[in-house]
Write an enzyme that holds these catalytic residues in place. Structure first.
Site, short mmCIF file in Angstrom:
data_model
loop_
_atom_site.label_atom_id
_atom_site.label_comp_id
_atom_site.label_asym_id
_atom_site.label_seq_id
_atom_site.Cartn_x
_atom_site.Cartn_y
_atom_site.Cartn_z
N HIS A 10 -1.87 -25.22 -34.66
CA HIS A 10 -0.72 -24.38 -35.04
C HIS A 10 0.01 -25.09 -36.18
CE1 HIS A 10 -1.14 -21.87 -31.39
NE2 HIS A 10 -1.68 -22.98 -30.92
N HIS A 188 -6.05 -17.01 -27.52
CA HIS A 188 -5.72 -18.02 -26.51
C HIS A 188 -5.94 -17.40 -25.14
CE1 HIS A 188 -3.73 -20.27 -29.68
NE2 HIS A 188 -3.31 -21.20 -28.84
N GLU A 191 -6.07 -21.22 -20.70
CA GLU A 191 -5.36 -22.51 -20.73
C GLU A 191 -4.52 -22.56 -19.45
OE1 GLU A 191 -2.36 -22.85 -23.77
OE2 GLU A 191 -2.07 -25.01 -23.46
N ASP A 269 -4.38 -28.82 -31.34
CA ASP A 269 -3.35 -27.86 -30.93
C ASP A 269 -2.00 -28.10 -31.66
OD1 ASP A 269 -2.73 -25.58 -29.54
OD2 ASP A 269 -2.56 -26.52 -27.57
N ASP A 270 -1.19 -29.02 -31.16
CA ASP A 270 0.11 -29.37 -31.76
C ASP A 270 0.22 -30.90 -31.78
OD1 ASP A 270 1.33 -26.53 -31.66
OD2 ASP A 270 0.86 -26.91 -29.56
#
Ligand SMILES: [Zn+2]
Length: 325
Positions: A10, A188, A191, A269-270
């Site tokens: 992201h 997504h 998760e 991801d982040d």
């Protein structure tokens, strides 16, 4: 260093803390409470993490801020050996869903990416994501933004946000709109939402990749279906362990999925929010599951094959991977 491909990042989530601190200082915003003494992002739990994420990204308000963000993120990725990256971009946060405003943000991001490709040797492509908890109507607006701006840089469409809100089928219109515009699709799922959420996303949105998807492991028939259909999972083990989806690296199912023939890939991801990097992910996978050169080559081949870029770019990245190993 081993050249790497990252498919699940992201853009705002890649913001280095020092970069956010600098922008906050320029704009006179006090964000001191979200940083630790050593300069990293600070939070106590998942709820607090979301607040810190929101506060950090609240200082990014103009196209030029996103241009600078892109540069900061790509410098960090390139420093970790990433040669090709796909970033999730949110028109919701870049112009509120207005196509004209979105175009300005997108051109600032794409222009920075072009320069970074020349001087950092990293190629970036964009995937527009709608935000699940903003609802299906907003997702239609975001899909239209994506469809209008599809091009060399923007190749994909997806959905992020709170997996526990709504169902994939609620977003069918948005995904159909993006597909008809020629965008490639990912979502997504799996998760937090369990194996069923992965099954639903594949059936109802006809995606070719799944963001995370790791909870599919709880349903052996689904794992077989994913392997057979050749659907690629964008696995982010460090993120999953950090957020408590799995208690530790040893319990993460990436290796079990791989053994069952699922095409897995590795992403962050982040990254600064989860105190990870692509290099850290590779090191942990090697230490936990004994992944060696052969396995990493397989992972990179999976990622390259599943990348949403055009064939010319894919061939160029293939050469870069070959040169580097
Ligand atoms: Zn994600």
């Amino acid at each position: 260093m081993r050249p790497k491909i990252e498919l699940h990042l992201h853009l705002e989530g890649g913001a280095p803390p020092a970069f956010i601190r600098g922008i906050a200082r320029e704009k006179g915003v006090d964000l001191s409470s979200i940083f630790r003494h050593d300069g990293g992002y600070a939070y106590k739990d998942f709820g607090h993490f979301l607040k810190v994420y929101e506060a950090a990204t609240s200082v990014l308000t103009r196209p030029e801020d996103y241009g600078r963000l892109t540069r900061a993120v790509l410098e960090e990725s390139a420093a970790n050996g990433v040669v090709y990256s796909e970033a999730f971009l949110s028109p919701d946060f870049c112009g509120g869903g207005d196509v004209g405003a979105w175009r300005e943000y997108l051109s600032a991001i794409a222009e920075t990416a072009r320069k970074a490709e020349a001087d950092l040797g990293i190629t970036l492509r964009g995937i527009v994501t709608c935000i699940r908890h903003f609802g299906p109507e907003k997702a239609k607006t975001i899909a239209r933004c994506a469809a209008e701006t599809k091009g060399d840089f923007l190749n994909g469409f997806g959905i992020a946000g709170d997996e526990m809100v709504g169902k994939p089928r609620d977003f069918r219109w948005a995904f159909d709109c993006a597909r008809e515009a020629g965008l490639r699709l990912t979502a997504h799922a799996g998760e937090w939402g369990g194996a069923d959420s992965v099954r639903d996303a594949i059936r109802d949105l006809a995606v070719e990749r799944i963001g995370h998807g790791v909870q599919a492991i709880d349903d052996p028939a689904l794992v077989d279906d994913i392997a057979e259909a050749g659907i690629t999972l964008e696995c982010c083990p460090g993120s999953n362990v950090f957020l408590g989806v799995y208690p530790d690296w040893a319990s993460h199912p990436i290796e079990k999925l791989r053994e069952k023939g699922v095409k897995v890939t590795v992403s962050t991801d982040d990254p600064p929010f989860f105190h990870t990097t692509m290099r850290t992910e590779y090191d942990r996978l090697s230490a936990t599951f004994g992944w060696d050169e052969t396995v990493f080559e397989e992972i990179e081949a999976n990622a390259l094959a599943a990348a949403f870029c055009d064939e010319e770019t894919r061939a160029r990245i293939a050469k870069t991977l070959k040169k580097g190993t």
